[in-house]
Write a protein that holds these residues in place. Structure first.
Motif, PDB file in Angstrom:
ATOM      1  N   THR A 105      -7.114   4.362  11.186  1.00 25.65           N
ATOM      2  CA  THR A 105      -5.961   3.489  11.419  1.00 25.65           C
ATOM      3  C   THR A 105      -4.825   3.944  10.553  1.00 25.65           C
ATOM      4  N   LEU A 106      -3.621   3.570  11.005  1.00 24.38           N
ATOM      5  CA  LEU A 106      -2.432   3.980  10.272  1.00 24.38           C
ATOM      6  C   LEU A 106      -2.290   3.171   9.006  1.00 24.38           C
ATOM      7  N   PRO A 107      -1.643   3.689   8.012  1.00 18.27           N
ATOM      8  CA  PRO A 107      -1.477   2.932   6.758  1.00 18.27           C
ATOM      9  C   PRO A 107      -0.507   1.785   6.941  1.00 18.27           C
ATOM     10  N   ASN A 108      -0.586   0.816   6.059  1.00 18.80           N
ATOM     11  CA  ASN A 108       0.288  -0.360   6.097  1.00 18.80           C
ATOM     12  C   ASN A 108       1.713   0.052   5.767  1.00 18.80           C
ATOM     13  N   GLN A 109       2.660  -0.712   6.399  1.00 15.83           N
ATOM     14  CA  GLN A 109       4.073  -0.388   6.197  1.00 15.83           C
ATOM     15  C   GLN A 109       4.492  -0.591   4.750  1.00 15.83           C
ATOM     16  N   GLU A 110       3.920  -1.614   4.136  1.00 14.63           N
ATOM     17  CA  GLU A 110       4.335  -1.974   2.791  1.00 14.63           C
ATOM     18  C   GLU A 110       3.533  -1.250   1.691  1.00 14.63           C
ATOM     19  N   ALA A 111       2.762  -0.277   2.083  1.00 14.05           N
ATOM     20  CA  ALA A 111       1.949   0.433   1.085  1.00 14.05           C
ATOM     21  C   ALA A 111       2.846   1.289   0.175  1.00 14.05           C
ATOM     22  N   ASN A 112       2.450   1.319  -1.069  1.00 17.60           N
ATOM     23  CA  ASN A 112       3.205   2.127  -2.040  1.00 17.60           C
ATOM     24  C   ASN A 112       2.889   3.604  -1.849  1.00 17.60           C
ATOM     25  N   ARG A 113       3.803   4.382  -2.276  1.00 16.85           N
ATOM     26  CA  ARG A 113       3.600   5.830  -2.179  1.00 16.85           C
ATOM     27  C   ARG A 113       2.554   6.289  -3.196  1.00 16.85           C
ATOM     28  N   PHE A 114       1.803   7.274  -2.758  1.00 14.08           N
ATOM     29  CA  PHE A 114       0.789   7.850  -3.655  1.00 14.08           C
ATOM     30  C   PHE A 114       1.440   8.801  -4.663  1.00 14.08           C
ATOM     31  N   ASP A 115       0.785   8.843  -5.736  1.00 15.04           N
ATOM     32  CA  ASP A 115       1.146   9.918  -6.657  1.00 15.04           C
ATOM     33  C   ASP A 115       0.567  11.231  -6.147  1.00 15.04           C
ATOM     34  N   ASN A 116       1.084  12.262  -6.623  1.00 14.05           N
ATOM     35  CA  ASN A 116       0.615  13.559  -6.140  1.00 14.05           C
ATOM     36  C   ASN A 116      -0.812  13.846  -6.547  1.00 14.05           C
ATOM     37  N   ASN A 117      -1.273  13.107  -7.571  1.00 12.35           N
ATOM     38  CA  ASN A 117      -2.613  13.381  -8.078  1.00 12.35           C
ATOM     39  C   ASN A 117      -3.687  12.518  -7.430  1.00 12.35           C
ATOM     40  N   VAL A 118      -3.303  11.595  -6.553  1.00 10.85           N
ATOM     41  CA  VAL A 118      -4.257  10.630  -5.971  1.00 10.85           C
ATOM     42  C   VAL A 118      -4.599  11.058  -4.552  1.00 10.85           C
ATOM     43  N   GLN A 176       7.123   8.744   7.748  1.00 14.72           N
ATOM     44  CA  GLN A 176       6.866   7.312   7.568  1.00 14.72           C
ATOM     45  C   GLN A 176       7.543   6.484   8.663  1.00 14.72           C
ATOM     46  N   ALA A 177       8.774   6.801   9.027  1.00 12.23           N
ATOM     47  CA  ALA A 177       9.459   6.055  10.104  1.00 12.23           C
ATOM     48  C   ALA A 177       8.751   6.237  11.432  1.00 12.23           C
ATOM     49  N   LYS A 178       8.294   7.500  11.676  1.00 17.08           N
ATOM     50  CA  LYS A 178       7.569   7.737  12.923  1.00 17.08           C
ATOM     51  C   LYS A 178       6.271   6.956  12.975  1.00 17.08           C
ATOM     52  N   HIS A 179       5.559   6.920  11.831  1.00 18.09           N
ATOM     53  CA  HIS A 179       4.320   6.142  11.789  1.00 18.09           C
ATOM     54  C   HIS A 179       4.592   4.650  11.993  1.00 18.09           C
ATOM     55  N   MET A 180       5.703   4.171  11.449  1.00 17.60           N
ATOM     56  CA  MET A 180       6.043   2.752  11.629  1.00 17.60           C
ATOM     57  C   MET A 180       6.288   2.421  13.105  1.00 17.60           C
ATOM     58  N   LEU A 181       7.034   3.303  13.799  1.00 19.48           N
ATOM     59  CA  LEU A 181       7.276   3.054  15.228  1.00 19.48           C
ATOM     60  C   LEU A 181       5.976   3.080  16.022  1.00 19.48           C
ATOM     61  N   THR A 182       5.137   4.062  15.642  1.00 15.74           N
ATOM     62  CA  THR A 182       3.843   4.130  16.352  1.00 15.74           C
ATOM     63  C   THR A 182       3.004   2.882  16.087  1.00 15.74           C
ATOM     64  N   LEU A 183       3.001   2.381  14.852  1.00 15.21           N
ATOM     65  CA  LEU A 183       2.233   1.189  14.514  1.00 15.21           C
ATOM     66  C   LEU A 183       2.735  -0.033  15.275  1.00 15.21           C
ATOM     67  N   ARG A 184       4.089  -0.151  15.370  1.00 16.53           N
ATOM     68  CA  ARG A 184       4.638  -1.281  16.138  1.00 16.53           C
ATOM     69  C   ARG A 184       4.254  -1.197  17.620  1.00 16.53           C
ATOM     70  N   ALA A 185       4.268   0.005  18.154  1.00 16.58           N
ATOM     71  CA  ALA A 185       3.887   0.156  19.568  1.00 16.58           C
ATOM     72  C   ALA A 185       2.424  -0.198  19.792  1.00 16.58           C
ATOM     73  N   VAL A 186       1.571   0.172  18.820  1.00 14.88           N
ATOM     74  CA  VAL A 186       0.139  -0.133  18.969  1.00 14.88           C
ATOM     75  C   VAL A 186      -0.113  -1.628  18.868  1.00 14.88           C
ATOM     76  N   LEU A 187       0.618  -2.287  17.958  1.00 16.75           N
ATOM     77  CA  LEU A 187       0.395  -3.722  17.760  1.00 16.75           C
ATOM     78  C   LEU A 187       0.987  -4.576  18.868  1.00 16.75           C
ATOM     79  N   ASP A 188       1.970  -4.059  19.616  1.00 14.78           N
ATOM     80  CA  ASP A 188       2.605  -4.837  20.684  1.00 14.78           C
ATOM     81  C   ASP A 188       2.045  -4.392  22.022  1.00 14.78           C
TER      82      ASP A 188
END
Length: 1138
Positions: A105-118, A176-188
């Motif tokens: 599944t796609l990540p949540n819209q409000e998720a924080n960015r990862f550090d490069n080490n995580v 991230q914007a592309k993933h957000m649009l895809t997530l909205r399309a999947v949820l609707d």
């Protein structure tokens, strides 16, 4: 080989390999256990495989230790390593296949960015178990696996190489914007990109569904006003009148809720509402024993959101189970090693990090529950002050004796020491019961025993059921007690059995004596009650007899007074009370259908108001409708028009007559009581009649006399114009009228009367047949017969075998045949054949009353009767003459007529007046003789005499026989009164003609009569009438009287007042309308008969259909009238020839 195993003092490779393998296998087992949990219950066999490899290595070590200096098989070691490699390879392939089958599944819209080490950990969905994996568990699993794969600092001798840490860059803003649009399309699901996004990212091909989206109308102007419909409210009628039924509640209103219905008034505010099913469920609260109230509750598996079980009994204060405080993400990055991701789409997000909470951040329901501190148990209570009992005090009673030395009994005794006296008494009762039934052992509940002892302490001894209630093994004890004869196996069992037998015998003996005594007492009571009822009935009979004697004496006194004042009463104003009662016996009344209508056939008695000095009070036996009363009002109002000959000259005669209906008719609807009896039990009607006759002369004219007529006359204090009821009943019988005719010296048919036995019947019939051989048919009449209902017949001459021989003997003896000695031989033969002839060929006339000859013969012998001959002629005519014997003794002939028959030739259906069959002088002479004979026996009032006339075949002379005598007011007399009323005519007794006044003619100027011109013939004033009160047609019930008269008017059925000719009806039944009376007047007999038959034919055709003929006597009457018409035509032709 030596390099591998080495010397004993040199370190070898095998122990190191074993230690390394054990350490690696243990870590892999832990990892694979986590994989099992992650895979949702998929049972992986990898730990089992590794455990098997360890077992093989341990076996090898034991062999090496046992062989000490021996050789070890290399093949066994290789086989163990091969098994390990094969198992690991299978496990790796299985895990890879599982990861390939998982959906990311796609990540949540409000998720924080990862550090490069995580490393990014994605939330997965298992396609096989249909469950979502917890990201916290996944992150913990992957972190543990990475730590395990890193080289350990403590193990310098590890063989695995150290991996370099890999840093993965985060997603760009565009991604991230592309993933957000895809997530909205999947949820609707209604989005146009939903189907394409699922197909591109997850490989899910959804079906294509073409749906038409309804376009909303565009409004150029804003909508003003409400856009919803108003809700239903309580109607105004219900708000004004609360007693009206509330309106029904629709389903749409019910969806609004109960509060909405109450506020709108659809549900009354005071209504009691019941919710089904109820939101509140009742349950019995458990009551715990005092000793276990501080015991911790039993563990229950309660699943909370946090997954923590609130079980203080199983939880311990273990600090190690508290979650550790995680380090800062940046400081922890150094300890995170390289993580392999199966997909290139893995994103590094901070939400995938394990959410480890500190005790300060834990919520209340997530914290582990600490057990309560141990509390001290309450101190033990003493028997005197303790309110709590032990769980149960039990002790045993063996062979009828209590085990008083047992610890349970001693504890029980100490606990209930204050109430021990009553408990000992109850124990003695239980021991006695157990001994009597030989119960080996019984276990007693001490607490129940104490309660039972306090309950029966001051009352009667307890029953067996009460004592069994304290026994623990009650079922076994009851089974032994219920066995037959068990109570007789104990000590003194024989004595108890003997006592039982003796008591049973005494009970049986006393019971038998008691039943006999009760039977005799009941019989004596019945005898006493019967005697008391007999005495009371005798007293009532004596009182009734005295009352009737008093009534009879008063009747005779008033009759003498009426005789003395009769001449004066006839000349002055008087009131006649008409009571058309049929005082017949109860059996005859029960056999007459529509008995009330039969009594109402004399409505024409109202025509007595023709005399200006007479007022009439008519007591109706049936209720009359308003339509019927209006008809008689109009009919009686024609008096002035009849006298003047002008139709318009009508008057109201309502003051001269009253029609009264007794109120007791409704009280006795099913009792066939005569009208006199009903009037006797109608006090309001009697009071009204008494008020109407107050101050004027009055007398009663009844129908068939009845003893209740005397009671009515005594109450009203008026005389009755009739003989005494007993006298009338005596001489109205068939045998009684024969005595009257014999004393009057009138000619009667050959007959014998007062026949009461079968022998007398055979002897009299044989003698009559022998003396009258020319008579072919003989009649048998019951003494109490009415209207031809009790008549039987038999054609004796046709069925006698010796009849021809007897005729020869009569011709041989000639005139000497009247001598007894000449008839003796024929009498003997005829008497011998009479019983068989009667049994085979005799028949009753009314088969609906008497089924066969045997039933009729029983009635004939029980009542008595007469044997009578029928006229020896084929053409006979029956006449009826109505007479009045005044109280002064003067006899007057009122009317006479020829009878018309319908159902049977022995019942009068109608009459044609005046009679034209017998010479007037002969008939008047016979009537005078009969009247003198009645007068000599104290008979007064109205009576009718029936005659029969025929031509004697021997002498060709006309014979006149007297047949019957009826001492009552007849229907023909009532119809004659109607005939006189509507025609204003009079009967000439000397010529037996009925003449009406000639119509008034205008005075014309006298003109000279020309030569040869004949004089004008005077108008015909002679009238003949055909009348009947027995017209029956069931189809008349469907026609109202108004429609009936319109139908008659359309067919020319009516009455001409000027010509004194036509048809007049009498209405008898106001409700069923099946019975009718009709009177037809004409200027000659043939015309009156023809008009009568024509009227019945028209009525029958109008009210009948081919498939609905109905029950009627019209056809039979028409047939008899046609035969009479034929006879009159022949007689007219013979007179013209003569």
């Amino acid at each position: 080989m030596s390099d591998i195993w080495g010397d004993p003092g040199r370190p070898t490779l095998l122990p190191k390999l074993n230690d390394t393998y054990q350490d690696f296998s243990q870590r892999e087992i832990n990892v694979f256990k986590e994989d099992v949990d992650f895979n949702g219950g998929n049972h992986v066999k990898m730990p089992v495989i590794l455990q098997g490899v360890q077992d093989d290595i341990r076996v090898l070590r034991e062999q090496i230790a046992n062989n000490k200096g021996g050789t070890i098989s290399i093949s066994d070691l290789e086989s163990a390593l091969v098994k390990t490699e094969e198992g690991l390879q299978a496990k790796t392939e299985q895990v890879i296949s599982q990861y390939n089958n998982q959906v990311r599944t796609l990540p949540n819209q409000e998720a924080n960015r990862f550090d490069n080490n995580v490393v990014a950990i994605e939330t997965t969905w298992d396609m096989r178990s249909q469950k979502s994996a917890d990201p916290r568990k996944i992150s913990a699993r992957f972190l543990g696996r990475e730590k395990m794969r890193q080289p350990q600092a403590s193990r310098s001798n590890a063989l695995l190489p150290k991996r370099q840490s890999v840093q993965m860059p985060g997603p760009t803003p565009g991604q991230q914007a592309k993933h957000m649009l895809t997530l909205r399309a999947v949820l609707d699901p209604h989005s146009n990109m939903n189907r394409q996004a699922l197909n591109d990212n997850f490989g899910i091909q959804l079906p294509l569904i073409n749906t038409k989206q309804h376009s909303r109308p565009s409004y150029s102007k804003p909508i003003i006003g409400t856009t919803i419909e108003p809700l239903a409210v309580l109607p105004k009628a219900n708000r004004v009148d609360a007693q009206l039924a509330p309106p029904p509640i629709s389903e749409e209103d019910a969806r609004k809720g109960i509060m909405s219905l109450i506020e709108r008034g659809l549900i009354p505010p005071a209504a009691q509402l019941t919710l089904d099913p109820s939101p509140v469920r009742n349950r019995i609260a458990p009551l715990h024993e005092p000793q276990i109230k501080h015991k911790p509750p039993q563990p229950e598996a309660v699943s909370l959101l946090s997954g923590v079980k609130l079980d203080p009994a199983t939880m311990k204060n273990d600090v190690s189970k508290m979650p550790a405080v995680p380090p800062h993400p940046k400081s922890a990055s150094s300890s995170i090693t390289e993580t392999r991701t199966p997909s290139a789409k893995t994103r590094v997000t901070s939400s995938s990090m394990p959410q480890v909470k500190t005790p300060a951040t834990l919520k209340t329901y997530e914290m582990p529950i600490q057990p309560l501190p141990d509390q001290k148990e309450p101190p033990p209570t003493t028997p005197a002050s303790g309110d709590f009992k032990q769980l149960s005090h039990r002790f045993a009673i063996q062979n009828g004796r209590t085990r008083d030395s047992s610890s349970e009994f001693i504890a029980f005794k100490q606990h209930y020491c204050l109430t021990w006296g009553s408990i000992v008494t109850m124990i003695k009762h239980i021991e006695k019961m157990l001994i009597s039934y030989t119960i080996p052992v019984a276990f007693v509940n001490g607490d129940r025993l104490a309660d039972l002892a306090m309950e029966f302490e001051l009352e009667k001894p307890p029953s067996i059921d009460d004592m069994l209630s304290v026994i623990i093994n009650r079922e076994d004890v009851e089974a032994l007690i219920g066995r037959p004869g068990r109570r007789f196996k104990g000590p003194r069992g024989k004595d108890v059995a003997a006592t039982r037998i003796q008591s049973s015998w005494r009970m049986f003996r006393d019971r038998s004596e008691y039943l006999d005594y009760r039977k005799r007492k009941w019989a004596s009571g019945v005898i006493a009650i019967s005697w008391i009822m007999h005495v009371k009935m005798s007293k009532v009979k004596i009182k009734l007899k005295e009352s009737r004697e008093e009534h009879l004496e008063n009747f005779r006194r008033r009759a003498r007074k009426l005789a003395m004042s009769w001449d004066r009463i006839k000349q002055h104003r008087r009131t006649v009370i008409h009571i058309p009662s049929l005082g017949l016996s109860q059996d005859i009344r029960d056999s007459i259908n529509e008995f009330g209508i039969r009594q109402n056939t004399q409505m024409a008695r109202l025509c007595d108001i023709r005399d200006p000095n007479v007022d009439v009070i008519f007591v109706s036996p049936v209720p009359l409708s308003e339509e019927t009363l209006q008809y008689y009002s109009k009919l009686l109002g024609l008096k002035s028009a009849v006298e003047s000959g002008v139709v318009e000259d009508q008057c109201d005669m309502g003051e001269k007559y009253k029609i009264i209906v007794p109120e007791a008719i409704k009280s006795f609807p099913a009792h066939r009581m005569c009208l006199s009896s009903i009037l006797k039990y109608s006090p309001r009607t009697l009071k009204r009649i008494q008020h109407l006759i107050k101050g004027c002369d009055a007398y009663i004219v009844t129908g068939v006399p009845h003893k209740d007529d005397l009671a009515i006359a005594d109450y009203l204090d008026v005389p009755i114009l009739s003989p005494e009821p007993e006298v009338a009943h005596l001489y109205s019988t068939k045998s009684g009228c024969k005595r009257i005719f014999a004393s009057a010296n009138v000619e009667v048919p050959p007959s014998e009367f007062d026949v009461y036995s079968i022998g007398q019947l055979h002897e009299c019939l044989a003698q009559l047949v022998t003396e009258n051989l020319t008579v072919k048919r003989w009649l048998f009449k019951l003494d109490d017969g009415y209207d031809g209902r009790g008549i039987g017949y038999c054609d004796i001459a046709e069925h006698l075998e010796c009849y021809q021989w007897a005729l020869k003997e009569s011709r041989r003896y000639g005139e000497k045949w009247s001598k007894k000695w000449a008839q003796e031989a024929a009498y003997i033969k005829i008497h011998a054949e009479i019983p068989d002839v009667l049994a085979k060929h005799a028949r009753p006339v009314h088969s609906e009353l008497y089924e066969d000859w045997s039933k009729f013969l029983d009635a004939f012998l029980s009542q008595g009767g007469v044997i009578e001959a029928t006229p020896p002629s084929d053409s006979i005519t029956t006449l009826t003459v109505d007479l009045l014997i005044e109280p002064t003794g003067r006899a007057n002939v009122i009317c006479m007529g020829d009878q018309i028959h319908a159902e049977t030739p022995f019942s009068c259906w109608g009459v044609s007046m005046p009679q034209s069959s017998v010479e007037p002088d002969v008939l008047n002479a016979s009537c005078k003789k009969v009247a003198e004979a009645c007068k000599s026996r104290g008979i007064i009032g109205y009576l009718s005499v029936d005659f029969v006339t025929f031509i004697d075949p021997k002498s060709n002379d006309q014979k006149l026989w007297a047949l019957d005598l009826s001492l009552h007011y007849s229907d023909s007399l009532a119809m004659f009164q109607l005939m006189s009323y509507v025609s204003n005519g009079k009967l000439d007794l000397s010529t037996h003609t009925f003449n009406v006044p000639p119509p008034k003619q205008e005075q014309k100027k006298r003109r000279r009569r020309l030569a040869g011109q004949e004089d004008e013939q005077p108008p015909n004033t002679s009238r003949y009438a055909v009348m009947s009160t027995r017209l029956l047609h069931t189809n008349l019930a469907v026609v109202h009287y108004s429609v009936f008269f319109q139908m008659c008017r359309a067919h020319g059925i009516g009455y001409d007042i000027k010509e004194k000719q036509g048809t007049v009806f009498t209405l008898l039944d106001s409700f069923n309308r099946e019975n009718l009376g009709m009177l037809t007047l004409g200027d000659n007999l043939q015309g009156a008969l023809a008009t009568f038959a024509r009227n019945m034919s028209i009525i029958h055709q109008e009210i009948s259909a081919p498939n609905m003929q109905g029950e009627t006597n019209f056809k039979l009457a028409i047939k008899d009238i046609e035969s009479i018409l034929g006879t009159t035509v022949e007689n007219a032709e013979d007179s013209d020839v003569a």
